[in-house]
Scaffold this motif. Structure first.
Motif, PDB file in Angstrom:
ATOM      1  N   ALA A  25       1.856   5.521  -2.215  1.00 18.03           N
ATOM      2  CA  ALA A  25       0.665   5.379  -3.061  1.00 18.03           C
ATOM      3  C   ALA A  25      -0.403   4.561  -2.353  1.00 18.03           C
ATOM      4  O   ALA A  25      -1.599   4.875  -2.445  1.00 18.03           O
ATOM      5  N   ASP A  26      -0.002   3.515  -1.643  1.00 15.73           N
ATOM      6  CA  ASP A  26      -0.972   2.717  -0.890  1.00 15.73           C
ATOM      7  C   ASP A  26      -1.563   3.507   0.270  1.00 15.73           C
ATOM      8  O   ASP A  26      -2.758   3.400   0.558  1.00 15.73           O
ATOM      9  N   LEU A  27      -0.740   4.272   0.958  1.00 20.72           N
ATOM     10  CA  LEU A  27      -1.253   5.068   2.082  1.00 20.72           C
ATOM     11  C   LEU A  27      -2.252   6.119   1.626  1.00 20.72           C
ATOM     12  O   LEU A  27      -3.163   6.473   2.369  1.00 20.72           O
ATOM     13  N   ALA A  28      -2.110   6.605   0.416  1.00 22.90           N
ATOM     14  CA  ALA A  28      -3.031   7.618  -0.086  1.00 22.90           C
ATOM     15  C   ALA A  28      -4.394   7.038  -0.441  1.00 22.90           C
ATOM     16  O   ALA A  28      -5.396   7.756  -0.441  1.00 22.90           O
ATOM     17  N   SER A  29      -4.453   5.732  -0.714  1.00 24.89           N
ATOM     18  CA  SER A  29      -5.699   5.159  -1.201  1.00 24.89           C
ATOM     19  C   SER A  29      -6.312   4.116  -0.271  1.00 24.89           C
ATOM     20  O   SER A  29      -7.186   3.369  -0.692  1.00 24.89           O
ATOM     21  N   VAL A  30      -5.887   4.040   0.974  1.00 24.53           N
ATOM     22  CA  VAL A  30      -6.384   2.999   1.870  1.00 24.53           C
ATOM     23  C   VAL A  30      -7.398   3.587   2.858  1.00 24.53           C
ATOM     24  O   VAL A  30      -7.345   4.764   3.203  1.00 24.53           O
ATOM     25  N   ASN A  31      -8.326   2.741   3.285  1.00 23.71           N
ATOM     26  CA  ASN A  31      -9.323   3.116   4.282  1.00 23.71           C
ATOM     27  C   ASN A  31      -8.767   2.726   5.655  1.00 23.71           C
ATOM     28  O   ASN A  31      -8.713   1.547   5.997  1.00 23.71           O
ATOM     29  N   PHE A  32      -8.394   3.711   6.454  1.00 29.80           N
ATOM     30  CA  PHE A  32      -7.676   3.433   7.692  1.00 29.80           C
ATOM     31  C   PHE A  32      -8.530   2.828   8.789  1.00 29.80           C
ATOM     32  O   PHE A  32      -8.005   2.243   9.715  1.00 29.80           O
ATOM     33  N   LYS A  33      -9.835   2.931   8.712  1.00 27.03           N
ATOM     34  CA  LYS A  33     -10.634   2.350   9.793  1.00 27.03           C
ATOM     35  C   LYS A  33     -10.724   0.824   9.683  1.00 27.03           C
ATOM     36  O   LYS A  33     -10.993   0.155  10.662  1.00 27.03           O
ATOM     37  N   TRP A  34     -10.485   0.244   8.518  1.00 24.74           N
ATOM     38  CA  TRP A  34     -10.501  -1.206   8.355  1.00 24.74           C
ATOM     39  C   TRP A  34      -9.108  -1.827   8.402  1.00 24.74           C
ATOM     40  O   TRP A  34      -8.972  -3.043   8.526  1.00 24.74           O
ATOM     41  N   LEU A  35      -8.082  -1.010   8.303  1.00 21.62           N
ATOM     42  CA  LEU A  35      -6.711  -1.522   8.232  1.00 21.62           C
ATOM     43  C   LEU A  35      -6.294  -2.331   9.463  1.00 21.62           C
ATOM     44  O   LEU A  35      -5.707  -3.404   9.303  1.00 21.62           O
ATOM     45  N   PRO A  36      -6.596  -1.913  10.696  1.00 19.47           N
ATOM     46  CA  PRO A  36      -6.198  -2.747  11.849  1.00 19.47           C
ATOM     47  C   PRO A  36      -6.870  -4.122  11.854  1.00 19.47           C
ATOM     48  O   PRO A  36      -6.254  -5.117  12.235  1.00 19.47           O
ATOM     49  N   PHE A  37      -8.114  -4.187  11.423  1.00 20.39           N
ATOM     50  CA  PHE A  37      -8.816  -5.472  11.388  1.00 20.39           C
ATOM     51  C   PHE A  37      -8.187  -6.414  10.359  1.00 20.39           C
ATOM     52  O   PHE A  37      -8.039  -7.613  10.611  1.00 20.39           O
ATOM     53  N   VAL A  38      -7.820  -5.863   9.215  1.00 22.79           N
ATOM     54  CA  VAL A  38      -7.176  -6.669   8.176  1.00 22.79           C
ATOM     55  C   VAL A  38      -5.815  -7.148   8.673  1.00 22.79           C
ATOM     56  O   VAL A  38      -5.448  -8.317   8.480  1.00 22.79           O
ATOM     57  N   ALA A  39      -5.071  -6.286   9.338  1.00 21.82           N
ATOM     58  CA  ALA A  39      -3.744  -6.656   9.836  1.00 21.82           C
ATOM     59  C   ALA A  39      -3.835  -7.753  10.894  1.00 21.82           C
ATOM     60  O   ALA A  39      -3.067  -8.720  10.863  1.00 21.82           O
ATOM     61  N   ALA A  41      -6.302  -9.930  11.308  1.00 25.60           N
ATOM     62  CA  ALA A  41      -6.786 -11.154  10.669  1.00 25.60           C
ATOM     63  C   ALA A  41      -5.663 -11.861   9.902  1.00 25.60           C
ATOM     64  O   ALA A  41      -5.509 -13.084  10.006  1.00 25.60           O
ATOM     65  N   LEU A  42      -4.858 -11.110   9.173  1.00 29.46           N
ATOM     66  CA  LEU A  42      -3.748 -11.716   8.439  1.00 29.46           C
ATOM     67  C   LEU A  42      -2.688 -12.268   9.387  1.00 29.46           C
ATOM     68  O   LEU A  42      -2.127 -13.337   9.132  1.00 29.46           O
ATOM     69  N   ALA A  43      -2.419 -11.555  10.480  1.00 28.74           N
ATOM     70  CA  ALA A  43      -1.452 -12.053  11.457  1.00 28.74           C
ATOM     71  C   ALA A  43      -1.953 -13.349  12.095  1.00 28.74           C
ATOM     72  O   ALA A  43      -1.172 -14.289  12.301  1.00 28.74           O
ATOM     73  N   ALA A  44      -3.241 -13.429  12.380  1.00 29.39           N
ATOM     74  CA  ALA A  44      -3.814 -14.649  12.952  1.00 29.39           C
ATOM     75  C   ALA A  44      -3.743 -15.806  11.961  1.00 29.39           C
ATOM     76  O   ALA A  44      -3.436 -16.946  12.341  1.00 29.39           O
ATOM     77  N   MET A  45      -4.002 -15.528  10.685  1.00 28.59           N
ATOM     78  CA  MET A  45      -3.925 -16.593   9.679  1.00 28.59           C
ATOM     79  C   MET A  45      -2.497 -17.088   9.489  1.00 28.59           C
ATOM     80  O   MET A  45      -2.258 -18.292   9.374  1.00 28.59           O
ATOM     81  N   ILE A  50       1.599 -21.328  10.677  1.00 31.11           N
ATOM     82  CA  ILE A  50       2.861 -21.733  11.306  1.00 31.11           C
ATOM     83  C   ILE A  50       2.603 -22.781  12.388  1.00 31.11           C
ATOM     84  O   ILE A  50       3.313 -23.791  12.477  1.00 31.11           O
ATOM     85  N   LEU A  51       1.579 -22.572  13.198  1.00 31.42           N
ATOM     86  CA  LEU A  51       1.230 -23.537  14.235  1.00 31.42           C
ATOM     87  C   LEU A  51       0.836 -24.874  13.624  1.00 31.42           C
ATOM     88  O   LEU A  51       1.224 -25.938  14.125  1.00 31.42           O
TER      89      LEU A  51
END
Length: 67
Positions: A25-39, A41-45, A50-51
């Protein structure tokens, strides 16, 4: 609202436990061009949090007497 949905999807993928119906359901409704940037950014946060905890613990034990 779409940003929150993408953040939730990325965080669930980091955790690795998800029902397949919710994932599809999430894959059907997500904008894939922004997904790598969100991923990234969240990984960096998460990495910065942790650091920060590691530096906080290491700094507080550096002044301990004895060892």
């Amino acid at each position: 609202m779409e940003l929150v949905r993408m953040m939730r999807m990325v965080l669930w993928s980091f955790f690795g436990v998800r029902k397949s119906a919710s994932h599809e359901a999430d894959l059907a409704s997500v904008n894939f061009k922004w997904l790598p940037f969100v991923a990234v950014a969240l990984a960096a946060m998460i990495g910065a949090c942790i650091l920060g905890v590691v530096l906080l613990v290491a700094h507080s034990t550096g002044t301990a007497q004895g060892f």
